[in-house]
Design an enzyme around this catalytic site. Sequence first.
Site, mmCIF file in Angstrom:
data_model
loop_
_atom_site.group_PDB
_atom_site.id
_atom_site.type_symbol
_atom_site.label_atom_id
_atom_site.label_comp_id
_atom_site.label_asym_id
_atom_site.label_seq_id
_atom_site.Cartn_x
_atom_site.Cartn_y
_atom_site.Cartn_z
ATOM 1 N N CYS A 96 2.955 -3.355 4.081
ATOM 2 C CA CYS A 96 2.098 -2.226 4.469
ATOM 3 C C CYS A 96 2.784 -1.549 5.647
ATOM 4 O O CYS A 96 3.954 -1.855 5.919
ATOM 5 C CB CYS A 96 0.662 -2.671 4.773
ATOM 6 S SG CYS A 96 0.462 -3.743 6.202
ATOM 7 N N ASP A 132 0.877 -1.175 0.000
ATOM 8 C CA ASP A 132 0.000 0.000 0.000
ATOM 9 C C ASP A 132 0.916 1.228 0.000
ATOM 10 O O ASP A 132 2.137 1.114 -0.211
ATOM 11 C CB ASP A 132 -0.997 -0.036 1.176
ATOM 12 C CG ASP A 132 -0.327 0.149 2.541
ATOM 13 O OD1 ASP A 132 0.922 0.207 2.610
ATOM 14 O OD2 ASP A 132 -1.057 0.233 3.538
ATOM 15 N N HIS A 179 9.631 -24.590 8.111
ATOM 16 C CA HIS A 179 8.554 -25.316 8.797
ATOM 17 C C HIS A 179 7.161 -25.087 8.224
ATOM 18 O O HIS A 179 6.295 -25.937 8.371
ATOM 19 C CB HIS A 179 8.544 -24.942 10.292
ATOM 20 C CG HIS A 179 9.691 -25.542 11.050
ATOM 21 N ND1 HIS A 179 9.746 -25.567 12.425
ATOM 22 C CD2 HIS A 179 10.834 -26.144 10.616
ATOM 23 C CE1 HIS A 179 10.885 -26.166 12.807
ATOM 24 N NE2 HIS A 179 11.561 -26.509 11.731
ATOM 25 N N HIS A 221 6.784 -31.617 8.898
ATOM 26 C CA HIS A 221 6.223 -30.292 8.632
ATOM 27 C C HIS A 221 5.228 -30.325 7.475
ATOM 28 O O HIS A 221 4.270 -29.560 7.452
ATOM 29 C CB HIS A 221 7.341 -29.285 8.354
ATOM 30 C CG HIS A 221 8.312 -29.195 9.482
ATOM 31 N ND1 HIS A 221 7.942 -28.758 10.732
ATOM 32 C CD2 HIS A 221 9.624 -29.555 9.565
ATOM 33 C CE1 HIS A 221 8.979 -28.825 11.537
ATOM 34 N NE2 HIS A 221 10.016 -29.309 10.862
ATOM 35 N N THR A 232 2.536 -1.752 8.966
ATOM 36 C CA THR A 232 2.992 -2.693 9.994
ATOM 37 C C THR A 232 3.305 -4.079 9.434
ATOM 38 O O THR A 232 3.929 -4.896 10.113
ATOM 39 C CB THR A 232 1.880 -2.897 11.042
ATOM 40 O OG1 THR A 232 0.711 -3.360 10.344
ATOM 41 C CG2 THR A 232 1.558 -1.614 11.777
HETATM 42 C C1 RB5 Z 1 -2.020 2.576 6.600
HETATM 43 O O1 RB5 Z 1 -2.059 3.749 7.309
HETATM 44 C C2 RB5 Z 1 -1.846 1.403 7.527
HETATM 45 O O2 RB5 Z 1 -3.004 1.223 8.280
HETATM 46 C C3 RB5 Z 1 -1.514 0.158 6.750
HETATM 47 O O3 RB5 Z 1 -0.374 0.377 5.994
HETATM 48 C C4 RB5 Z 1 -1.225 -1.094 7.556
HETATM 49 O O4 RB5 Z 1 -0.273 -0.870 8.530
HETATM 50 C C5 RB5 Z 1 -2.378 -1.846 8.030
HETATM 51 O O5 RB5 Z 1 -2.265 -2.889 8.685
#
Ligand code: RB5
Length: 144
Positions: free
Chosen positions: A69, A13, A102, A137, A71
């Site tokens: 993304c 994203d 695994h 596994h 996180t």
């Molecule tokens: C975008 O702001 C953020 O929410 C997205 O990149 C991600 O971390 C969602 O899990």
Amino acid sequence: MFKKIKKVFIASDHAGYPLKQLIIKEFLSKKSINFQDLGANSEKSVDYPKFAKKLCKKINVTSMGILICGTGIGVSISANRHKHIRASLCHNVNSAKMTRKHNDSNVICLQGRPFVKKKIFAMLNAYFDTEFEEGRHKRRVEQL
Ligand code: RB5
């Protein structure tokens, strides 16, 4: 990179866009890995499930994926809703290596905000250089 893998798909994203561009320029291109970038194409706000879905539809036994993304969590939740996907959110070399050994992971999910370049490349090297161990596994992966 193991022989049966012919292509790597990559998507992010907006929050993962800078890391995606870095991986394309300094990892996939430098290593001459056959890849396809599925977007996003800028840091303009977009919805991560759309990009995770787009990538998952492309993955088969001869391909693997990289999803990013902010996180790494959103894309991993999204990707793991697809039956043929074993997506792993990795934060260190050990998790990148062990999830290949695994879990026969086929998509690595990364945190784009913030990231440490050296660590990311070490994780990608570990992920793409480690084979699935099979044996016990395989039985477990079949139960997923
Ligand atoms: C975008 O702001 C953020 O929410 C997205 O990149 C991600 O971390 C969602 O899990």
